[in-house]
Design a protein around this motif. Structure first.
Motif, mmCIF file in Angstrom:
data_model
loop_
_atom_site.group_PDB
_atom_site.id
_atom_site.type_symbol
_atom_site.label_atom_id
_atom_site.label_comp_id
_atom_site.label_asym_id
_atom_site.label_seq_id
_atom_site.Cartn_x
_atom_site.Cartn_y
_atom_site.Cartn_z
ATOM 1 N N UNK A 89 1.826 9.437 -1.975
ATOM 2 C CA UNK A 89 1.950 7.995 -1.730
ATOM 3 C C UNK A 89 3.246 7.495 -2.355
ATOM 4 N N UNK A 90 3.932 6.606 -1.628
ATOM 5 C CA UNK A 90 5.195 6.034 -2.086
ATOM 6 C C UNK A 90 5.118 4.513 -1.959
ATOM 7 N N UNK A 91 5.678 3.835 -2.954
ATOM 8 C CA UNK A 91 5.665 2.366 -2.967
ATOM 9 C C UNK A 91 6.992 1.842 -2.435
ATOM 10 N N UNK B 92 13.513 -14.470 0.393
ATOM 11 C CA UNK B 92 12.518 -13.947 1.335
ATOM 12 C C UNK B 92 11.223 -13.615 0.614
ATOM 13 N N UNK B 93 10.163 -13.526 1.377
ATOM 14 C CA UNK B 93 8.929 -12.980 0.838
ATOM 15 C C UNK B 93 9.062 -11.465 0.741
ATOM 16 N N UNK B 94 8.661 -10.892 -0.370
ATOM 17 C CA UNK B 94 8.697 -9.431 -0.535
ATOM 18 C C UNK B 94 7.285 -8.911 -0.331
ATOM 19 N N UNK B 95 7.058 -8.290 0.811
ATOM 20 C CA UNK B 95 5.728 -7.794 1.140
ATOM 21 C C UNK B 95 5.590 -6.369 0.629
ATOM 22 N N UNK B 96 4.619 -6.115 -0.255
ATOM 23 C CA UNK B 96 4.467 -4.779 -0.845
ATOM 24 C C UNK B 96 3.683 -3.841 0.056
ATOM 25 N N UNK B 97 4.155 -2.608 0.117
ATOM 26 C CA UNK B 97 3.503 -1.579 0.918
ATOM 27 C C UNK B 97 3.323 -0.306 0.109
ATOM 28 N N UNK B 98 2.298 0.451 0.482
ATOM 29 C CA UNK B 98 2.179 1.854 0.110
ATOM 30 C C UNK B 98 2.377 2.674 1.374
ATOM 31 N N UNK B 99 3.240 3.684 1.306
ATOM 32 C CA UNK B 99 3.358 4.619 2.412
ATOM 33 C C UNK B 99 2.546 5.862 2.070
ATOM 34 N N UNK B 100 1.460 6.064 2.812
ATOM 35 C CA UNK B 100 0.605 7.233 2.623
ATOM 36 C C UNK B 100 1.094 8.343 3.539
ATOM 37 N N UNK B 101 1.362 9.512 2.965
ATOM 38 C CA UNK B 101 1.972 10.633 3.681
ATOM 39 C C UNK B 101 1.092 11.879 3.587
ATOM 40 N N UNK B 102 1.099 12.630 4.659
ATOM 41 C CA UNK B 102 0.403 13.916 4.709
ATOM 42 C C UNK B 102 1.373 14.943 5.294
#
Length: 274
Positions: free
Chosen positions: A192-194, A242-252
Motif C-alpha cells: 500500500x502506498x499513500x 486546492x483541496x488535497x484528497x488523500x488516497x491509498x493505492x493498494x497494489x498486488x
C-alpha cells in the motif's frame, strides 16, 4: 475510490451498464481521477527501464502514463474508443481497442501486465488465462486500486454522496483469492502506498461524474448528487488553495506459475523479445 465486485451485485444489467459507462465520461474521468504514485509502479515493475508493458483496461491512460514516464514501452488496451482517444494524447503510449478476455497480443509478448481500477470488471475465468498467455515466463502482473481515505470527514461525506446505499461495509474488491484459485499465478504479494490528489471545485465535480454509480443515474438524480458534492467543496475548501484528497493505492503483484508457463508453450508460438 472504493470498488465493488460486479459479480456480487444482484442486478447484472446494472453492472453491465456501469462497466460500459466510462466512455461517456472519458473527459471527466481524465480530469477528475488521481494518477498513481510512481513508487507503486516501481514496486511492481522493478527499478529498471525498457520493459514491454501492457496496461489492460487502460482507460484514459492514467496508469500507462506513469509506466511510460519510468522509461517503459507501453501498450494501452481498452474496450472503449472514447477512453483511448484521450489516452492517445499522452506521449510514449501505443493504444489498441481490445478486452481483457481476448487480448490482441501474441503469446509471451510482454514483460508486465498492469491493471489500474479495472480488474474487478473483468470476467476472471477468461481474463486470467489471457493475461498468463501474453506474459513472458518471468513476467509480472500488477493490479492497482486508488482508494479514497474515508477516515477524513469531508472525504467520507463525499463518498457517501457518490456511493449512496452502496457506501460502507466490505466494499473493497479483494483479488487475492481469485489469483490463488486460478493456479496461473504464484508469489502473490501486496503493498500500500499513500498519496494525495489536489482538486478544485470543477475537479471535485468531475471526480464525482467519473464514478460509474453516478454516471448511470438519471440526469435529475445525477444533478442532485453533483450539487451535493459542490456543497461539500464550498464548506471545506479555502480558495485559492486546492483541496488535497488523500488516497491509498493498494497494489498486488504476481508472477506466472509453472503451470501457466507450461500451458503457454503448448498453446501457441512465443513472440520474439524485442
Amino acid at each position: 475510490m472504493t470498488t465493488n465486485d460486479p459479480a456480487g451485485d444482484a442486478d447484472n444489467g446494472v453492472n453491465a451498464a456501469r462497466a460500459k459507462s466510462f466512455g461517456a465520461v472519458a473527459a471527466a474521468y481524465d480530469a477528475g481521477r488521481p494518477t498513481f504514485p510512481f513508487e507503486a509502479l516501481t514496486w511492481v515493475l522493478g527499478p529498471g527501464r525498457g520493459l514491454q508493458v501492457l496496461d489492460l483496461g487502460a482507460g484514459t491512460g492514467k496508469l500507462a502514463a506513469v509506466a511510460a514516464g519510468l522509461g517503459h514501452h507501453v501498450i494501452a488496451v481498452d474496450p472503449s474508443p472514447e477512453m483511448l482517444e484521450v489516452c492517445r494524447r499522452r506521449p510514449g503510449i501505443d493504444t489498441m481497442v481490445g478486452a481483457a478476455e481476448s487480448i490482441p497480443l501474441a503469446h509471451a509478448s510482454v514483460d508486465a501486465v498492469i491493471v489500474g481500477q479495472a480488474f474487478h470488471w473483468f470476467d476472471h475465468a477468461r481474463a486470467l488465462p489471457e493475461i498468463a498467455r501474453v506474459l513472458r515466463p518471468n513476467g509480472v502482473l500488477g493490479l492497482f486500486w486508488n482508494n479514497a481515505d474515508t477516515v477524513v470527514p469531508w472525504v467520507r461525506r463525499m463518498m457517501q454522496v457518490i456511493q449512496g446505499d452502496g457506501f460502507g461495509g466490505s466494499d473493497r474488491f479483494e483479488p487475492m483469492p481469485i489469483l490463488e484459485q486460478s493456479n496461473l499465478f504464484a508469489m502473490i504479494e501486496q503493498a500500500r502506498f499513500r498519496h494525495w490528489h489536489d482538486v478544485d471545485r470543477g475537479g471535485l465535480r468531475q471526480l464525482a461524474q467519473s464514478h460509474s454509480r453516478v454516471a448511470v443515474l438519471k440526469e435529475s438524480r445525477r444533478d442532485q448528487v453533483l450539487e451535493q458534492v459542490e456543497l461539500i467543496y464550498e464548506h471545506t475548501a479555502r480558495p485559492p488553495e486546492p483541496l488535497r484528497m488523500p488516497y491509498f493505492t493498494d497494489c498486488f503483484r504476481a508472477h506466472p506459475s509453472e503451470f501457466a508457463n507450461y500451458r503457454r508453450t503448448i498453446t501457441g508460438p512465443v513472440a520474439p523479445h524485442l
